[in-house]
Design a protein around this motif. Structure first.
Motif, mmCIF file in Angstrom:
data_model
loop_
_atom_site.group_PDB
_atom_site.id
_atom_site.type_symbol
_atom_site.label_atom_id
_atom_site.label_comp_id
_atom_site.label_asym_id
_atom_site.label_seq_id
_atom_site.Cartn_x
_atom_site.Cartn_y
_atom_site.Cartn_z
ATOM 1 N N ASN A 246 0.798 -1.216 0.000
ATOM 2 C CA ASN A 246 0.000 0.000 0.000
ATOM 3 C C ASN A 246 0.835 1.272 0.000
ATOM 4 O OD1 ASN A 246 1.023 -0.054 2.520
ATOM 5 N ND2 ASN A 246 -0.929 0.251 3.610
ATOM 6 N N VAL A 247 2.141 1.139 0.031
ATOM 7 C CA VAL A 247 2.999 2.323 0.089
ATOM 8 C C VAL A 247 3.149 2.955 -1.294
ATOM 9 C CG1 VAL A 247 5.338 3.124 0.490
ATOM 10 C CG2 VAL A 247 4.280 1.555 2.094
ATOM 11 N N LEU A 259 2.548 2.912 7.835
ATOM 12 C CA LEU A 259 1.225 2.374 8.116
ATOM 13 C C LEU A 259 0.123 3.180 7.446
ATOM 14 C CD1 LEU A 259 1.780 1.769 11.951
ATOM 15 C CD2 LEU A 259 1.838 0.044 10.148
ATOM 16 N N CYS A 260 0.458 3.939 6.423
ATOM 17 C CA CYS A 260 -0.532 4.757 5.730
ATOM 18 C C CYS A 260 -1.252 3.936 4.665
ATOM 19 C CB CYS A 260 0.131 5.978 5.094
ATOM 20 S SG CYS A 260 1.017 7.021 6.279
ATOM 21 N N THR A 261 -2.487 4.340 4.366
ATOM 22 C CA THR A 261 -3.254 3.673 3.323
ATOM 23 C C THR A 261 -2.863 4.225 1.960
ATOM 24 O OG1 THR A 261 -5.064 5.281 3.325
ATOM 25 C CG2 THR A 261 -5.181 3.503 4.953
ATOM 26 N N ALA A 262 -3.418 3.622 0.913
ATOM 27 C CA ALA A 262 -3.115 4.064 -0.447
ATOM 28 C C ALA A 262 -3.612 5.482 -0.705
ATOM 29 C CB ALA A 262 -3.739 3.109 -1.456
ATOM 30 N N ALA A 263 -4.617 5.920 0.073
ATOM 31 C CA ALA A 263 -5.169 7.265 -0.122
ATOM 32 C C ALA A 263 -4.461 8.304 0.745
ATOM 33 C CB ALA A 263 -6.664 7.263 0.195
ATOM 34 N N GLU A 264 -3.463 7.900 1.483
ATOM 35 C CA GLU A 264 -2.770 8.811 2.394
ATOM 36 C C GLU A 264 -1.290 8.946 2.017
ATOM 37 O OE1 GLU A 264 -5.225 7.866 6.548
ATOM 38 O OE2 GLU A 264 -3.498 6.623 5.980
ATOM 39 N N THR A 265 -0.662 9.967 2.568
ATOM 40 C CA THR A 265 0.761 10.201 2.357
ATOM 41 C C THR A 265 1.454 10.299 3.717
ATOM 42 O OG1 THR A 265 0.329 11.445 0.334
ATOM 43 C CG2 THR A 265 2.482 11.754 1.364
ATOM 44 N N PRO A 266 2.530 9.574 3.915
ATOM 45 C CA PRO A 266 3.217 9.649 5.206
ATOM 46 C C PRO A 266 4.016 10.940 5.332
ATOM 47 C CG PRO A 266 4.407 8.174 3.735
ATOM 48 C CD PRO A 266 3.141 8.555 3.024
ATOM 49 N N ILE A 267 3.909 11.591 6.494
ATOM 50 C CA ILE A 267 4.785 12.738 6.778
ATOM 51 C C ILE A 267 5.756 12.379 7.907
ATOM 52 C CG2 ILE A 267 3.098 14.428 5.983
ATOM 53 C CD1 ILE A 267 2.593 15.125 8.946
ATOM 54 N N PHE A 268 5.559 11.202 8.503
ATOM 55 C CA PHE A 268 6.479 10.702 9.525
ATOM 56 C C PHE A 268 6.345 9.190 9.565
ATOM 57 C CE2 PHE A 268 7.437 9.073 13.726
ATOM 58 C CZ PHE A 268 8.597 9.737 14.090
ATOM 59 N N ALA A 269 7.497 8.501 9.652
ATOM 60 C CA ALA A 269 7.484 7.046 9.796
ATOM 61 C C ALA A 269 8.847 6.598 10.291
ATOM 62 C CB ALA A 269 7.163 6.358 8.457
ATOM 63 N N CYS A 270 8.854 5.645 11.214
ATOM 64 C CA CYS A 270 10.135 5.112 11.656
ATOM 65 C C CYS A 270 9.957 3.824 12.432
ATOM 66 C CB CYS A 270 10.916 6.127 12.489
ATOM 67 S SG CYS A 270 10.463 6.210 14.230
ATOM 68 N N SER A 278 3.559 5.751 12.418
ATOM 69 C CA SER A 278 3.420 6.619 11.248
ATOM 70 C C SER A 278 2.453 7.740 11.542
ATOM 71 C CB SER A 278 2.893 5.822 10.039
ATOM 72 O OG SER A 278 3.787 4.819 9.645
ATOM 73 N N VAL A 279 2.680 8.885 10.882
ATOM 74 C CA VAL A 279 1.703 9.963 10.834
ATOM 75 C C VAL A 279 1.378 10.153 9.364
ATOM 76 C CG1 VAL A 279 1.202 12.374 11.297
ATOM 77 C CG2 VAL A 279 2.581 11.061 12.919
#
Length: 397
Positions: A246-247, A259-270, A278-279
């Motif tokens: 889904n990334v 952990l973002c969905t296909a309709a979202e964009t990560p602005i933080f992940a680690c 994730s955010v």
């Protein structure tokens, strides 16, 4: 002597009262239970009467069950792992006051519960925090035993057929028990939690895994919070990390697992080595949204905030401060009950990133990003969501 049959009814009364500065408010729960003792005579019951003591235990358990039912499914499971094998007893019973005209007795006692040894924090700061929070309220840790001072009133009704017991003061004991039960599993992986609970380990964790490449070896963390998944162990050391399916659709340029969905964009992940966080940013119903998620490396999402459809401006706060090294640290925060979650990231790719968790103003976890970390949480990015400024300091070591 004829046998006594037992029948109970229960009622609850809640009111808020101010507590000390370490806990702004607490709820004092007073529970009343009535027992019918058939053909047992008119003698006034004593504080140590077996029926009265049994009622004290029942009232506490019913209060515990009511609180337990109000929790999230994840928290219910975490607390149940400890509570299902822990017995609460009533000890050190004394009569504080006795009214001969009515037969009413005011009693004092100590609720006790022997906790598993691994439920007692080894971090002295955490122990001090728990003591500072609960000892003023009458609950304390003695080794691995939780003790709580309670008061109860016991008397027989005028027809001599019922015993009335009213219990107060047990909320602090219950709160300390809950906190210890949560801390016991807070920083554990799903496989570790399953082992503590005596459950079969998750299928993925049960398989013997190859040693991870040197560059993804996790560093042991002292406390729990949030994190991002480590790359698959089967990939060659020199090969690029392959993100979840889904990334790709959400943000092709982001190679860090999130952990973002296909309709979202990560602005933080680690990743912190045990969990992943994730955010994610997206839109729904015309609102600009942010979503915080946390999950074990090999498990499903265990916490998501906020609920679907809530706009970022009402769910989160933003902030920025200068670290000890003189560099700016931007952060995103939200509150859930007594807990404050702060996702932070310094300016620049090489600056530290992570998640801080505070309870009642005390830092209980600082999970540092170790591998596969990314952040687009610049001051400009956070400002565009219209969030309020969080003026509370970010407590980093």
């Amino acid at each position: 002597m004829p046998e006594c049959s037992l029948r109970g009814t229960n009622s609850y009364n809640q009111q808020e009262e101010k507590m000390n500065s370490k806990r702004a408010t607490a709820v004092t729960l007073a529970a009343t239970s009535v027992v019918l003792l058939a053909a047992c005579g008119d003698k006034a019951p004593s504080c140590a009467d077996p029926a009265a003591v049994s009622l004290v235990q029942q009232i506490y358990q019913q209060s515990f069950d009511k609180e337990h039912a109000s929790m999230s499914p994840e928290r219910q499971r975490s607390v149940q792992i400890t509570s299902k094998n822990t017995k609460v007893t009533v000890e050190s019973i004394t009569t504080a006051r006795s009214d001969e005209s009515t037969g009413k007795k005011t009693c004092s006692a100590v609720l006790t519960a022997v906790m598993p040894q691994d439920a007692i924090p080894t971090d002295q700061r955490m122990l001090n925090h728990l003591r500072g929070t609960y000892e003023p309220q009458g609950a304390a840790l003695d080794g691995n035993t939780v003790k709580g001072n309670v008061t109860y009133i016991v008397q027989r009704t005028e027809d001599g057929k019922e015993i009335l017991v009213k219990l107060t003061g047990h909320l602090a004991f219950m709160g300390l028990f809950h906190d210890l039960a949560m801390l016991r599993v807070f920083d554990k992986s799903e496989a570790e939690i399953a082992k503590i609970a005596g459950e079969a380990p998750p299928a993925a964790a049960a398989k013997s895994a190859e040693p991870p490449p040197p560059e993804v070896s996790p560093v042991t963390q002292p406390a729990p919070a949030a994190a991002v998944p480590a790359p698959a162990n089967t990939a060659p050391a020199a090969a690029p990390v392959t993100p979840p399916a889904n990334v790709t659709a959400a943000a092709p340029a982001v190679t860090v697992p999130h952990l973002c969905t296909a309709a979202e964009t990560p602005i933080f992940a680690c990743s912190t080595g045990k969990k992943r966080a994730s955010v994610c940013t997206g839109r729904a119903g015309g609102n600009e949204q942010l979503t915080y998620r946390i999950a074990p490396l090999e498990g499903a999402v265990e916490m998501e905030y906020p609920s679907a459809g809530t706009g970022a401006a009402s769910a989160f706060q933003r902030g920025s401060q200068v670290g000890q090294d003189g560099t700016a640290v931007n952060f995103l925060s939200f509150d859930k009950g007594n807990y404050r979650y702060v996702v932070y990231a310094g300016d620049g790719e090489n600056e530290r990133k992570g998640v801080v968790v505070e309870q009642s103003g005390k830092r209980i976890a600082d999970l540092r990003c170790q591998i596969d970390a990314m952040s687009a949480m610049s001051a400009k990015e956070l400002d565009r969501y219209g969030m309020r400024v969080d003026s509370r300091p970010l407590q980093l070591p």
